[in-house]
Structure formats: C-alpha cells, structure tokens
Design a protein around this motif. Structure first.
Motif, PDB file in Angstrom:
ATOM      1  N   LEU A  23      37.023  52.990  37.103  1.00 53.15           N
ATOM      2  CA  LEU A  23      37.108  52.280  38.360  1.00 53.15           C
ATOM      3  C   LEU A  23      38.026  52.969  39.357  1.00 53.15           C
ATOM      4  CD1 LEU A  23      37.036  48.627  37.012  1.00 53.15           C
ATOM      5  CD2 LEU A  23      35.156  50.077  37.779  1.00 53.15           C
ATOM      6  N   HIS A  24      39.242  53.287  38.975  1.00 50.18           N
ATOM      7  CA  HIS A  24      40.121  54.066  39.854  1.00 50.18           C
ATOM      8  C   HIS A  24      40.228  55.461  39.255  1.00 50.18           C
ATOM      9  CE1 HIS A  24      43.598  53.918  42.882  1.00 50.18           C
ATOM     10  NE2 HIS A  24      43.408  55.195  42.555  1.00 50.18           N
ATOM     11  N   ASN A 311      41.469  42.704  42.573  1.00 48.56           N
ATOM     12  CA  ASN A 311      40.490  43.283  41.646  1.00 48.56           C
ATOM     13  C   ASN A 311      39.775  42.192  40.854  1.00 48.56           C
ATOM     14  OD1 ASN A 311      42.564  46.170  40.800  1.00 48.56           O
ATOM     15  ND2 ASN A 311      41.004  45.963  42.379  1.00 48.56           N
ATOM     16  N   ARG A 312      40.519  41.192  40.440  1.00 47.18           N
ATOM     17  CA  ARG A 312      39.898  40.093  39.692  1.00 47.18           C
ATOM     18  C   ARG A 312      38.886  39.364  40.563  1.00 47.18           C
ATOM     19  NH1 ARG A 312      37.312  38.415  35.570  1.00 47.18           N
ATOM     20  NH2 ARG A 312      37.397  36.161  35.243  1.00 47.18           N
ATOM     21  N   VAL A 428      29.131  48.805  46.134  1.00 46.39           N
ATOM     22  CA  VAL A 428      28.522  48.774  44.806  1.00 46.39           C
ATOM     23  C   VAL A 428      27.016  48.967  44.917  1.00 46.39           C
ATOM     24  CG1 VAL A 428      30.319  47.245  43.882  1.00 46.39           C
ATOM     25  CG2 VAL A 428      28.194  46.250  44.808  1.00 46.39           C
ATOM     26  N   TYR A 429      26.406  49.317  43.792  1.00 48.97           N
ATOM     27  CA  TYR A 429      24.952  49.432  43.709  1.00 48.97           C
ATOM     28  C   TYR A 429      24.506  48.866  42.366  1.00 48.97           C
ATOM     29  CZ  TYR A 429      25.489  53.323  40.461  1.00 48.97           C
ATOM     30  OH  TYR A 429      25.811  54.082  39.366  1.00 48.97           O
ATOM     31  N   TRP A 430      23.242  48.486  42.296  1.00 55.16           N
ATOM     32  CA  TRP A 430      22.669  47.896  41.091  1.00 55.16           C
ATOM     33  C   TRP A 430      22.246  49.014  40.130  1.00 55.16           C
ATOM     34  CZ3 TRP A 430      22.531  43.315  38.843  1.00 55.16           C
ATOM     35  CH2 TRP A 430      21.567  43.026  37.878  1.00 55.16           C
ATOM     36  N   ARG A 443      37.008  51.998  42.593  1.00 54.20           N
ATOM     37  CA  ARG A 443      37.683  50.956  43.365  1.00 54.20           C
ATOM     38  C   ARG A 443      39.181  51.159  43.243  1.00 54.20           C
ATOM     39  NH1 ARG A 443      37.262  45.202  40.031  1.00 54.20           N
ATOM     40  NH2 ARG A 443      38.593  45.796  38.262  1.00 54.20           N
ATOM     41  N   GLN A 444      39.911  50.735  44.255  1.00 50.02           N
ATOM     42  CA  GLN A 444      41.363  50.872  44.218  1.00 50.02           C
ATOM     43  C   GLN A 444      41.941  49.857  43.241  1.00 50.02           C
ATOM     44  OE1 GLN A 444      43.616  50.012  47.799  1.00 50.02           O
ATOM     45  NE2 GLN A 444      45.355  51.234  47.072  1.00 50.02           N
TER      46      GLN A 444
END
Length: 466
Positions: A23-24, A311-312, A428-430, A443-444
């Motif tokens: 993610l990061h 993030n949650r 985001v993408y599927w 993602r940060q």
C-alpha cells in the motif's frame, strides 16, 4: 517496430506483480517518462477505436437504435472529448455524429457516421439515412441532471428541431450511454496510469522534503507554484491548481489552500491533479515538519494515529463498494460501519478517468459530529448534501471505472490538544471478484517528513546561514 509501448506494458506488469497488495511503497517513487507525443497519439487512437467499438452493444443494452450528437467549435458535447482523434483539439464547423446498431440498412457502414459541414448538406443526408434506417428510439444528450448526458447545446437542439421531422425529435434522453462510455476504461490504460500516478507521488515526496521547504522561509503559496512549475517540467498538464494548507482545527477542505509561512511542527496537506494521455489524477497527501531544533526525529504519535484512522476509513469504503451497488448505498453502509467503530469523518468519493470528476456514482455527504467541534459544511464533491445524494448518488458502481477514494477522518491529537482532519485521496481500480479493489499505485500510510536543516554527506546537520 516500435517496442516502447511493449516495454512500458511489460514494465507496468512487472511493477504490478511486485507491488500488488503493497500500500505505501517502501522505496522512493520515481519520475516516470511517458512515450513521445507521436507515440502517445498512436496509443490514444487505438484506445479510442476499442472504446467506440463497444457503443453498438451499449445502445442495445439501453434499447436505443441510434445516438445522435451535433456540436460546433467551442461548444463541444462533453462526450466528444472521449471520441475524438488524438490530433483533434476542437470540433470543426458543425460536427454531427450518428452512432447506430448496425442493422441491415447501415451494416458495414462506418460507426459512427460523421459529418463536418458548414453548408447544411448534413441535414439532407441525415434525413435520408434516418428515413431508410427507420429508427424508433433516437438518443439525444438532453439530460437535465447529468452533465455528460446533457451536452446538446440549445442552439443545436433548435437546429435539429427545424431540420428533422417531429417524430424523430421525440428523442430519448439516456444519460447512461455517456456515463458508461466515458467511464469504462480499456485494458491498455492501467500500465500508463500507474506510471502517471508514480510521478505524482514522486512530485509530492520531493515537495514535502527539505529539498524544497525551508521552515520559516517557504510559504504554502510558494509550494503551490513549485508544484505548477514541476508539473510543466514533467510535460504534464495541470488539472486543478495545487492547494497546499497548514492543517489546523479551523482549516477546511475547499477550493483554496492556506496562505502561511511553513514552520517547524506544522501539519501540511496538498490536493492537486495532473493530466496526461487523456487521463487525470486527483491526490491528497499529508506531511509533518519535524521540530529538528528540539531534536525531534519522527512525527508525534497522535498524528501517526490520525493517518491510520483515515486509512481505516478507506478500507471501510472499499469493503462496501460492490459493482452494481449505488453510490448512496455505499455511502450509507460505510457511515454505519464508521459509527460502529466510533470513527468520525467525511466521505466524498467520485469516479475519475477522462475527467478528474468523471461520470458515474458519487459517494459524499456532510457528517454529524459532536457539538464541541465547530464544523462548516462544504467540500469538493457533494459534501453540502445530506446522506442521500440525488441523481448521481443513485448511479451504480461500475467495475471498469477508476474511483478516487477521497475522505477525511477526525482525530484528537493529544500532543497538540486539538482535533484535526486527516485528509487523504488515492485512486483505485477493480481487479476481480476475488480481490476486489486495489490502489493504482499505493496509498499514503505514513506522513512525509520534512527534516530541516538537511544533512550533509557525513550525516551532520548543515548550518543555516542567517
């Protein structure tokens, strides 16, 4: 043979294989070069042809025989920008397009039929074709609620009304034709979009560093214009002017940053987007200016926990975003889960792609918070609306659409005795039914840290000359 697109596709595939689920990213992001403009044009035209080939099936899905668009230079239909050739920058004269379902009369003819005309001959041709075609349901982009399905200008509608038989002007408004056409990505885009997103991250990492920021001297406005210059230097276009803010309890997300001198201990935020190859980004990250004069080497724990809470919230939204579910349903179920977990914040997610605020389902509302917090309600994406977002909130989530997961979480920071907004945004993408949504690049999950004064090659601090 030009192997550059192949190499980029392979590189994108390898990168994806190495980072799926990460993610990061653990390593610094890099500025990624896109293909030369001539090669970009070839790629864009190939994408366009693939997308246009889907339109007959889309017409049949909505029981439409023909989709008619008419426009002039400087008054283009929003759909035109997603069907034009890469070397076109405006509609010429009067441009008329007729998409059809390839029935017996028009089988084998181009789809769409295109006229570029300033003599009026187009109307004779169009009347003859529609008479022979005997289409029962003609779609015009006249929707009053969805911009992408309402691009027929009044002047063009009046001209059509005068030129076509009345029974043909009892046309159908079906905005989902435009929504689905523009929102649906093609397979070859993801690798290039990931390169673009990594460049955005690299730009943020450089901006939010001691290479650019000198506490006590650099202002948020300075940083905004640094972004603008850097965007141009990377041969990208600015989608929206960067908004840089010093986050305080009184600072609100909106259409402008703050005008502050950046100082030690400041919590910073940026919101900006770039455009390239017909794709747009929309990203929000946060940074912390270390109090190096006091020996600080990391952000206070309260700030670190604030990012985790945001993030949650991202996790909760993505867990609710099922294809076919409406934006309002996603919003309401996400808010319910937030309430269960005692999280307070605001969600204002939107589709992204050909447009940064692209057609499709939006998920956004103002939130209710404790009376002890002074809250104003306004924001980028329908944050001035109640829990139910009319029209756009009732559109379905489409799996082949990129979505910008835009939100903030409130978190009390004990070290500052303040409740702050932790504002994040990523795309985001599927992937598939099993894996669901994934972030295009990452993602940060930790704050960018500005560590001034910078260290020299021996690791000691460089002295700042007055």
């Amino acid at each position: 043979m030009n192997i550059l697109p192949l190499l980029i596709t392979i590189a994108g595939s390898v990168f994806f294989a190495c980072t799926y689920g990460q993610l990061h990213p653990d390593i610094p992001s890099r500025y990624r070069a896109l293909p030369p403009l001539r090669e970009q044009a070839r790629i864009l035209d190939a994408w366009k042809e693939e997308r246009i080939s889907r339109i007959p099936a889309l017409l049949k899905k909505y029981d439409i025989d023909a989709w008619l668009m008419s426009m002039r230079e400087h008054a283009e239909d929003p759909v035109w920008w997603s069907i034009k050739n890469a070397t076109q920058f405006a509609a010429h004269r009067r441009t008329v397009l007729l998409f059809h379902t390839n029935t017996s009369y028009l089988a084998g003819r181009p789809n769409p039929l295109v006229w570029v005309d300033n003599t009026g001959q187009v109307w004779d041709d169009l009347r003859f074709i529609l008479m022979q075609y005997q289409s029962k349901r003609i779609a015009l982009n006249t929707d009053k609620n969805i911009a992408f399905g309402g691009g027929l200008h009044v002047g063009e509608w009046l001209e059509l009304y005068e030129q076509l038989p009345y029974e043909w002007m009892k046309a159908v408004s079906e905005p989902m034709l435009a929504v689905e056409y523009i929102a649906t990505r093609v397979s070859g885009q993801l690798g290039y979009y990931r390169l673009l997103q990594e460049t955005v991250w690299a730009m943020i990492e450089e901006a939010f560093s001691e290479r650019v920021i000198k506490p006590g001297a650099t202002s948020t406005v300075d940083l905004e214009w640094w972004f603008r210059e850097k965007i141009q230097a990377q041969n990208l276009s600015t989608w929206v002017h960067p908004r840089v803010s010093v986050i305080t309890p009184e600072s609100f997300p909106g259409w402008a940053g703050t005008d502050d001198i950046i100082r030690e201990g400041d919590l910073l935020h940026v919101d900006f987007g770039v455009t390239a190859m017909g794709m747009n980004t929309d990203t929000q990250h946060m940074a912390y200016v270390l109090r190096t004069s006091e020996g600080e080497t990391d952000a206070p724990n309260g700030l670190i926990e604030g990012i985790k809470k945001a993030n949650r919230m991202q996790d909760l939204v993505l867990s609710q975003m099922k294809p076919g579910k409406t934006g309002n349903a996603v919003l309401q179920s996400s808010l319910k889960q937030m309430e269960t977990e005692s999280i307070t914040g605001q969600i204002y997610c939107h589709p992204i792609g050909d447009y940064a605020h692209a057609p499709g389902a939006v998920m956004g509302k103002p939130i209710s918070v404790s009376a002890s917090l002074r809250i104003m309600t306004f924001l980028v994406g329908f944050t001035n609306l109640p829990e139910y977002v009319p029209v756009l909130g009732e559109l379905p989530i489409l799996p082949e659409t990129w979505y910008s997961i835009e939100l903030y979480a409130y978190h009390f920071v004990p070290e500052r005795k303040e409740t702050l907004r932790f504002r994040l945004e990523e795309t985001v993408y599927w992937v598939d039914e099993q894996r669901g949504w994934d972030f295009v690049y990452g993602r940060q999950e930790r704050l960018h840290l500005i560590n001034w004064p910078p260290s020299d090659v021996h690791g000691s601090k460089l002295l700042v000359q007055s």
